[in-house]
Design a protein around this motif. Structure first.
Motif, PDB file in Angstrom:
ATOM      1  N   HIS A  30       0.833  -1.200   0.000  1.00  0.00           N
ATOM      2  CA  HIS A  30       0.000   0.000   0.000  1.00  0.00           C
ATOM      3  C   HIS A  30       0.866   1.248   0.000  1.00  0.00           C
ATOM      4  CE1 HIS A  30      -3.205   2.748   1.018  1.00  0.00           C
ATOM      5  NE2 HIS A  30      -2.465   3.188   2.032  1.00  0.00           N
ATOM      6  N   LEU A  31       1.895   1.264   0.864  1.00  0.00           N
ATOM      7  CA  LEU A  31       2.771   2.424   0.968  1.00  0.00           C
ATOM      8  C   LEU A  31       3.536   2.649  -0.327  1.00  0.00           C
ATOM      9  CD1 LEU A  31       4.104   1.971   4.602  1.00  0.00           C
ATOM     10  CD2 LEU A  31       2.674   3.827   3.764  1.00  0.00           C
ATOM     11  N   LEU A  33       2.587   1.825  -3.286  1.00  0.00           N
ATOM     12  CA  LEU A  33       1.619   2.330  -4.258  1.00  0.00           C
ATOM     13  C   LEU A  33       1.401   3.822  -4.078  1.00  0.00           C
ATOM     14  CD1 LEU A  33       0.294   0.384  -6.271  1.00  0.00           C
ATOM     15  CD2 LEU A  33      -1.851   0.737  -5.006  1.00  0.00           C
ATOM     16  N   MET A  34       1.270   4.207  -2.759  1.00  0.00           N
ATOM     17  CA  MET A  34       1.061   5.618  -2.438  1.00  0.00           C
ATOM     18  C   MET A  34       2.245   6.459  -2.928  1.00  0.00           C
ATOM     19  SD  MET A  34      -1.824   6.103  -0.997  1.00  0.00           S
ATOM     20  CE  MET A  34      -1.820   7.574   0.029  1.00  0.00           C
ATOM     21  N   TYR A  35       3.457   5.887  -2.800  1.00  0.00           N
ATOM     22  CA  TYR A  35       4.648   6.619  -3.223  1.00  0.00           C
ATOM     23  C   TYR A  35       4.612   6.859  -4.729  1.00  0.00           C
ATOM     24  CZ  TYR A  35       9.462   7.417  -4.632  1.00  0.00           C
ATOM     25  OH  TYR A  35      10.580   7.925  -5.204  1.00  0.00           O
ATOM     26  N   PHE A  36       4.259   5.823  -5.482  1.00  0.00           N
ATOM     27  CA  PHE A  36       4.242   5.988  -6.935  1.00  0.00           C
ATOM     28  C   PHE A  36       3.155   6.943  -7.373  1.00  0.00           C
ATOM     29  CE2 PHE A  36       6.482   1.807  -6.925  1.00  0.00           C
ATOM     30  CZ  PHE A  36       7.651   2.307  -7.488  1.00  0.00           C
ATOM     31  N   MET A  37       2.069   7.003  -6.590  1.00  0.00           N
ATOM     32  CA  MET A  37       0.982   7.903  -6.972  1.00  0.00           C
ATOM     33  C   MET A  37       1.266   9.341  -6.590  1.00  0.00           C
ATOM     34  SD  MET A  37      -2.130   5.272  -6.522  1.00  0.00           S
ATOM     35  CE  MET A  37      -3.235   6.284  -5.613  1.00  0.00           C
ATOM     36  N   LEU A  49      10.774   0.669   5.782  1.00  0.00           N
ATOM     37  CA  LEU A  49      10.717   0.229   7.188  1.00  0.00           C
ATOM     38  C   LEU A  49       9.844  -1.013   7.335  1.00  0.00           C
ATOM     39  CD1 LEU A  49      10.504   3.426   9.412  1.00  0.00           C
ATOM     40  CD2 LEU A  49      12.199   1.598   9.497  1.00  0.00           C
ATOM     41  N   THR A  50       8.666  -0.992   6.698  1.00  0.00           N
ATOM     42  CA  THR A  50       7.767  -2.149   6.828  1.00  0.00           C
ATOM     43  C   THR A  50       8.377  -3.383   6.171  1.00  0.00           C
ATOM     44  OG1 THR A  50       6.560  -1.140   5.012  1.00  0.00           O
ATOM     45  CG2 THR A  50       5.495  -1.109   7.167  1.00  0.00           C
TER      46      THR A  50
END
Ligand SMILES: [Zn+2]
Lengths: 123, 370
Positions: A30-31, A33-37, A49-50
Motif C-alpha cells: 500500500h505504501l 503504491l502511495m509513493y508511486f501515486m 521500514l515495513t
C-alpha cells in the motif's frame, strides 16, 4: 521431555507469525503504491521500514519451521535360533536382549529377543 | 548551525550516549531472559527425573504389600540426590587409585543398600535401575544448581561478561541435559543405551559362538567360554539386564590367575566419544585398555596386563557423548554387529590356535541380558 514441550509451545506461534507477515506485506504494498501515486519520499521511507519488519518476521517463521520435533520409538527384533525366523516388533516393557519370549510360529522353538533399538520419528 | 552549534552537538552526543546505554541494558535483559528460560528447563528436567525415580521406587515398594507413602519416598530420593562424593586428596598420589575405588564402591553399595532396605522384594536389576535414576537426578540437580549459582552471581554484580559467557555455554549444557533426560526414559523402560555397545557386541558374539556360561566368583559380572576356530574365547561383561557396569577389573584378575600362561590377547570393546564431523557408528581399532569412567578399573586392568605381558587390543564404536546416554539407535546397533566381526577378525589375527583370548564388553549392560 522438557525441550520438546518448549518446541511445541513455540510452534504454536506459527499462525500468528504468518498472519502478521501477510498484514505487514499488505501495508508495504500500500505504501509503495502511495509513493508511486503521490511521489512523496516519506511514503518510500515507510515502505522500506515495513519491508524490514517483514524480513524479521520471515526469519522468525523460518526458525520455527526448521525446529524438528522428533519422538523416539522403541523396536525389538525377535529371532529363532533353529530356523532363522526373525521379526521386528514394537518393544514391550520388561523385555531385554537375550530374553526368551514366546515360541517360533514356524518351528515352535522358543524365540529370543536379539536386538532392541530406538528409531526416530518426526511429527 | 548559527550560534547554537555547541548546544546541538551536546544534545546529539547525549542522545547517542543514551542509546548506547539502552541497547546494552536491553542486551543484558535478553541474556538474562534466555538464561532463565534454560534454567526453568533444567529444573523441569531434574524434577521429572526425581519423579521417575520416586514412581519406580513406589512401584517396587507396593510389591511388598506395604502402604506407599509417596511424600516420604520423595524426601528419601531428594536426600539421595543431594549427596556428594568427596574424592581423596591427590597431593600424595601413591595408592590414590585404591582410595578412589574405595570411596566409589562404598558410595555405590550404600545407595543400593538404602534402596534395598525399603524394597526388600526388588531384584538386583531393579535396584540398580533405581540407583541409576537417582544418579541421573543427582547429575541434573548439580547442573541446575551450578548454572543457577553462576547466574545469580552474574546478576548480583550486573556483570555483562559473566552473563555473556554463561549464555554462550548453555547450548552445550542443554545437550547434556537432554541426554540425561533420555537416559531417564531408557532406565524406566530398561532399553539399552549407546554405552551398552560393549555388552551388546559381547552377547551377540556369545550367542553366535554358542558360548557356555562360567562362574568366576566376581559379583555383578558374567562370563562365557566358547571355542572359535580352534581358539578358546573367554568373554566377560557386567551382569544384566539391570543398570550395571560390573567389576571388570576383578574379573580380569580372576581370568588371568585361572588361565594364566595360555592367555594371548585381551580385547576391550567399548563406546568411544567421536569428534564432531565423524560418523556415528564408525568402528576403530586400537591398542590399550578402553574403559571410561574415573579410570580406577582401567588402572587395575592395565596393571594386570603389564604384569603378565598380555597384549591389550581395543575395538571401539564411535558415538557422541549424548548418544552414549541416549537409547541405542538402529545405526549404532548395526555398528555393534560390525564390531562383532572385527573382534572375530582380531582373534584369528592375533591368537594362535590353542591359545586363549579374553574379550571384555565394557559399558553399562542396561537392557542386555546374559
Ligand atoms: Zn523357528
Amino acid at each position: 521431555m522438557s525441550f520438546e514441550k518448549l518446541a511445541e509451545l513455540k510452534a504454536r506461534w506459527l499462525p500468528v507469525y504468518v498472519v502478521l507477515l501477510i498484514v505487514v506485506i499488505v501495508i508495504a504494498l500500500h505504501l509503495a503504491l502511495m509513493y508511486f501515486m503521490t511521489n512523496e519520499s516519506s511514503y518510500a521511507n515507510l515502505a522500506l521500514l515495513t519491508l524490514f519488519a517483514a524480513y524479521f518476521l520471515l526469519t522468525g517463521i523460518d526458525r520455527l519451521r526448521k525446529m524438528k520435533i522428533t519422538r523416539m520409538r522403541f523396536m525389538e527384533v525377535v529371532s529363532c535360533e533353529n530356523c532363522g525366523f526373525s521379526e521386528e516388533r514394537n518393544h514391550e516393557a520388561g523385555d531385554y536382549v537375550l530374553k526368551t519370549k514366546g515360541s517360533c510360529p514356524k518351528c515352535g522353538t522358543p524365540l529370543i529377543v536379539s536386538a532392541i533399538y530406538s528409531i526416530k520419528e518426526q511429527r | 548551525m548559527n550560534g547554537g552549534g555547541i548546544l546541538d552537538l551536546f544534545t546529539f552526543m547525549a542522545i547517542l550516549a543514551f542509546f548506547s546505554y539502552i541497547s546494552r541494558e536491553l542486551e543484558i535483559r535478553r541474556l538474562a531472559n534466555e538464561i532463565e528460560l534454560y534454567l526453568t528447563l533444567f529444573k523441569a528436567a531434574r524434577d521429572s527425573a526425581v519423579v521417575a525415580a520416586v514412581r519406580r521406587f513406589g512401584e517396587l515398594v507396593a510389591k511388598t504389600g506395604e502402604r506407599v507413602n509417596i511424600s516420604d519416598l520423595e524426601n528419601k530420593v531428594k536426600t539421595l540426590t543431594e549427596t556428594v562424593e568427596i574424592l581423596p586428596v591427590s597431593m600424595d598420589s601413591f595408592g590414590l587409585v585404591r582410595k578412589v575405588k574405595h570411596v566409589l564402591r562404598s558410595e555405590d553399595s550404600s545407595i543400593k543398600t538404602e534402596i534395598k532396605r525399603l524394597t526388600p522384594l526388588a531384584d538386583k536389576g531393579e535396584i540398580e535401575v533405581i540407583a541409576d535414576l537417582v544418579n541421573v537426578a543427582r547429575g541434573l540437580n548439580f547442573i541446575y544448581k551450578y548454572i543457577n549459582h553462576n547466574y545469580t552471581l552474574a546478576k548480583r554484580f550486573k556483570s555483562y561478561w559473566l552473563l555473556l559467557q554463561l549464555n554462550a555455554l548453555l547450548p552445550f549444557v542443554a545437550e547434556e541435559v537432554r541426554a540425561y533426560e533420555s537416559a531417564v526414559e531408557a532406565l524406566v523402560k530398561q532399553v539399552p543405551i549407546g554405552d551398552s555397545a560393549g555388552p551388546l557386541v559381547l552377547t551377540a558374539l556369545a550367542k553366535e559362538l554358542k558360548a557356555k556360561s562360567v562362574s568366576l566368583g566376581v559379583p555383578d559380572t558374567y562370563a562365557y567360554l566358547a571355542e572359535y576356530n580352534g581358539r578358546s574365547v573367554i568373554m566377560i561383561k557386567a551382569e544384566g539386564p539391570g543398570s550395571s557396569v560390573g567389576r571388570l577389573d576383578e574379573a580380569v584378575r580372576r581370568v588371568v590367575t585361572l588361565w594364566g600362561g595360555s592367555l594371548a590377547l585381551v580385547i576391550t570393546i567399548d563406546a568411544m566419544v567421536k569428534l564432531e564431523g565423524e560418523v556415528t557408528g564408525e568402528i576403530t581399532e586400537g591398542y590399550g585398555v578402553a574403559i571410561g569412567g574415573v579410570g580406577v578399573e582401567r588402572f587395575s586392568i592395565e596393571e594386570v596386563l603389564t604384569e603378565y605381558g598380555l597384549k591389550p587390543y581395543a575395538v571401539l564404536v564411535k558415538m557422541s557423548a549424548e548418544e552414549a546416554l541416549l537409547p541405542i539407535s538402529k545405526e549404532l546397533y548395526s555398528a555393534c554387529l560390525l564390531a562383532k566381526e572385527r573382534v572375530k577378525d582380531a582373534i584369528v589375527k592375533f591368537v594362535q590356535p590353542g591359545a586363549v583370548a579374553l574379550i571384555i564388553g565394557v559399558g553399562n549392560t542396561l537392557g542386555v541380558g546374559n
